[in-house]
Design an enzyme around this catalytic site. Structure first.
Site: not given
Length: 166
Positions: A72, A124, A136
Site C-alpha cells: 500500500c 494501511h 489501494h
C-alpha cells in the site's frame, strides 16, 4: 447613391443575420457553466489516473514498483512520485504524518485515506478516487484494486483522510 431596390435585399439579409446571431449570445438557463480547476484538482486527477493504471498489479510486501509488486505505501509513494513529482516515502504511518487532515465530506480525488487494519493506527493507505471509492494495494487477494468507503471491511476500519495538495 444606390436605388432603393438594391438596398432593400441587402438590408433584409443584414437584419436576418443580426437576428439569428443575437440568439447565439444567450445560453439557456440550465446550461452547465465551465468548471475552473485548481492546481490541486489537476494534481489530484493526475494521481487518480496514474493509480487506476495500476489496478490488477500484483501485491508484494515492501514492494515499491509495479514490476516487482506493490504494497500500500509503496503504491502511494510510486504514484505520487511518477504522477506529480511529490516524494511520499516510508510506511503508511510515516506518510500519514505529512499532509493536512481532511473531513470525509471534503475528500477530493488524489487525497489519501488511512485505515487501522492491523490493530495499529495508520497501518494501511489508499488513494481516494471519488464517489466514496479508493484504490489501494491490499495483501488479501494479492492485487491492486478499488474498494468503497461506504460499506465492507475497509469502511469499518477507516481512520482519517489527508490531502497533500494546497
Amino acid at each position: 447613391m444606390l436605388p432603393r431596390q438594391t438596398l432593400w435585399p441587402a438590408a433584409t439579409v443584414v437584419l436576418c443575420l443580426s437576428a439569428l446571431l443575437s440568439g447565439c449570445g444567450n445560453l439557456p438557463a440550465n446550461t452547465p457553466q465551465p468548471v475552473t480547476l485548481t492546481n490541486a484538482d489537476i494534481q489530484g486527477n493526475d494521481v487518480v489516473v496514474f493509480a487506476l493504471g495500476l489496478v490488477e498489479t500484483d501485491y508484494r510486501f515492501g514492494g515499491k514498483n509495479p514490476a516487482a509488486g506493490l504494497d500500500c505505501s509503496g503504491m502511494v509513494s510510486y504514484v505520487f512520485d511518477k504522477a506529480v513529482g511529490l516524494k511520499l516515502t516510508g510506511s503508511a504511518a510515516d506518510i500519514a504524518r505529512k499532509g493536512h487532515v481532511v473531513g470525509v465530506s471534503a475528500l477530493r480525488p488524489g487525497d489519501l485515506v488511512f485505515f487501522n487494519t492491523a490493530n495499529r493506527p495508520y497501518s494501511h493507505v489508499g488513494i481516494y478516487i471519488g464517489d466514496q471509492r479508493f484504490v489501494h494495494a491490499p495483501s488479501k487477494n494479492g492485487k491492486v484494486r478499488i474498494d468503497t468507503l461506504k460499506t465492507g471491511w475497509f469502511a469499518a476500519r477507516f481512520e482519517e483522510a489527508r490531502t497533500y495538495f494546497n
